[in-house]
Each structure stands twice: as C-alpha cells, then as structure tokens.
Design an enzyme around this catalytic site. Structure first.
Site, PDB file in Angstrom:
ATOM      1  CG  ASN A  37      -3.671   3.323  -1.293  1.00 52.19           C
ATOM      2  OD1 ASN A  37      -3.510   2.201  -1.864  1.00 52.19           O
ATOM      3  ND2 ASN A  37      -4.906   3.789  -0.947  1.00 52.19           N
ATOM      4  CB  VAL A  38       3.032   4.924  -0.851  1.00 55.52           C
ATOM      5  CG1 VAL A  38       3.309   3.538  -0.368  1.00 55.52           C
ATOM      6  CG2 VAL A  38       2.933   5.199  -2.360  1.00 55.52           C
ATOM      7  CG  HIS A  93       2.262  -1.345   1.630  1.00 59.10           C
ATOM      8  ND1 HIS A  93       1.356  -1.832   0.769  1.00 59.10           N
ATOM      9  CD2 HIS A  93       2.347  -2.176   2.385  1.00 59.10           C
ATOM     10  CE1 HIS A  93       1.207  -3.076   0.745  1.00 59.10           C
ATOM     11  NE2 HIS A  93       1.836  -3.338   2.064  1.00 59.10           N
ATOM     12  CB  CYS A 104      22.239   4.401   8.273  1.00 58.46           C
ATOM     13  SG  CYS A 104      21.764   6.123   8.099  1.00 58.46           S
ATOM     14  N   GLY A 157     -11.518  -1.109  -1.736  1.00 57.23           N
ATOM     15  CA  GLY A 157     -10.544  -0.820  -2.901  1.00 57.23           C
ATOM     16  C   GLY A 157      -9.317  -1.570  -2.913  1.00 57.23           C
ATOM     17  CB  THR A 158      -7.390  -3.615  -0.771  1.00 58.78           C
ATOM     18  OG1 THR A 158      -6.206  -4.609  -0.668  1.00 58.78           O
ATOM     19  CG2 THR A 158      -8.465  -3.989   0.378  1.00 58.78           C
TER      20      THR A 158
END
Length: 258
Positions: free
Chosen positions: A112-113, A128, A139, A202-203
C-alpha cells in the site's frame, strides 16, 4: 469482537496463534484489503466523479505521465483528497501493538502507498512507494514544497518543477512497468527467506513480484497464513482465515501477547 466471529473461525484463530507463538521470525505482507477496511478505494474499484472514464491502470504509468503530466498529477491530487482523512482501523492498530510489544522478530511489508501503518505506530517497508511523497520524474530527486503539508497540497493540481533539473514532479510511487525500490525489495526478500511464518493480509498474492515472497518463504520452510475476505487459490497457503483483517487480527494479537 469474539461474539461476532463464528466458532469455526475462532478455532482457526486459536490454531494460528499457537503456530505463530512457537516461532521467532515473522514476516507480514499487507495489501489493498487492509486499507479498504479504512475506506480507501482499491485499484479494482471503479473510478468515480471526473475520473469515471479513466482506468487506474492507464494513469499509473510513466508513459501516461510523459504524455500528459497534468492529467496524472491531477488524478493523484484527487486520490490524496480521497484518503487524507482516513484513519487506521483495528487491523492496523493490532499489528502496531504486536510489533511494539513482542520479543519476536517481526518484519512488516506493505504494497500500500498510504501511511495508515505509520499512523498506527508501526515500522513498515513500502514496496510500492509513498502517496504523500514526491520526486522528480527526470532526475528522481526527492521534492518537498517549501512550507507545504498534506492539507495545502490536496486540491492544488498545478504542476511542480524540480529545483535541480526543472523536470516535472510526480508522486513517489512505483508505477506499472517500473522496478520496485532496491532497498525495500532486499529487505522484503531477506525477511521472507528467513522467516518461519509468513502472513499475507488483504492481498491476492497473485501480483508479482510481491506474490513471490510467499513462495520464497515456503521454499525456505515457512508456514504460510492468509487473512483475506476472498482467499486466493494459492497452493502454498497452510492456514486461511476467511474474514476481514480488522475482525481477525485484534483477537489473534491478543492471544499472542498474553
């Protein structure tokens, strides 16, 4: 909490706790399902509002950003608006309590982000990237807007430019087609290869390369536990707890910390 769970599920949680308690090295991987319990939409959810005609998979790519940076940046500002007021749920809080109070070596990794694990008090490795961080697309230098915070960034979709090379600023997130951060992946691989219990929460465990972590753990002798409302047809799993993480983890952690 206990009264809401079926007798069969409680028996499985007891069995899971006994297995985990007898081991030293634990690796945990969390995915979109744990954040969904806090109200954060997943990539599988249909886009809404101005974005209903777009697919997330078509926006979260470096090619999309090069083609139309304003469109992609605006979408991420909208996503930030969606999640800025979301709070950790009982699953996040239970994992933080476990990590803070155990003598076991517990490595927490997330796909999760969002920052809900951090808000709960956990130390977590992000595979992620981070929704609330920015960097230059050209850059890769990190970017912090002067005197800016989450609130001031929510609705502003004006493109930002790098202070070093004048390239466009993007979210510090791993997009489709991009490699995972080297250091984060090395931490995840080491934890999976060296753990005695690998817990997937949860994945779907179907999206690579993160899905390979459970297989790596299994190859090195670990027991695999899955906590998911929609279990995946994964032959490496030893115990499946078919329920929301926020229902299972508080009881599981309570048993582990007795």
């Amino acid at each position: 909490m206990v009264a809401e769970l079926s007798a069969a599920l409680i028996v499985e949680i007891d069995r899971t706790a006994a297995l985990i308690a007898s081991q030293t090295n634990i690796c945990i991987l969390t995915g979109a399902g744990i954040s969904a319990e806090s109200g954060i939409p997943t990539f599988r959810d249909k886009q809404t509002g101005l974005w209903e005609n777009y697919r997330a998979e078509d926006l979260a790519t470096p090619e999309a950003f090069v083609r139309d940076p304003k469109l992609v940046w605006s979408w991420y500002q909208w996503r930030r608006q969606l999640v800025h007021d979301k709070a950790p749920n009982p699953a996040h809080l239970a994992l933080a309590e476990w990590q803070q109070n155990t003598n076991q070596r517990l490595t927490l990794i997330t796909q999760n982000v969002d920052d809900l694990h951090e808000q709960a008090g956990s130390q977590v490795t992000h595979l992620h990237g981070h929704l609330w961080r920015n960097r230059c697309h050209q850059c890769t230098a990190s970017y912090q807007e002067p005197d800016a915070d989450k609130q001031s960034q929510l609705f502003d979709d004006k493109l930002l430019t790098c202070l070093h090379c004048k390239g466009y600023i993007r979210p510090d997130i791993v997009w489709f087609g991009e490699a995972l951060p080297v250091e984060a992946w090395q931490i995840a691989e080491k934890a999976a290869a060296g753990c005695e219990v690998f817990i997937s929460i949860g994945t779907s465990s179907l999206v690579y390369p993160a899905a390979g972590l459970a297989q790596l753990a299994k190859q090195n002798g670990a027991k695999i536990i899955e906590i998911n409302t929609d279990p995946t047809p994964n032959t490496v799993v030893d115990i499946t707890l078919t329920a929301k993480a926020g229902e299972v983890l508080p009881l599981l952690v309570e048993l582990l910390l007795k």
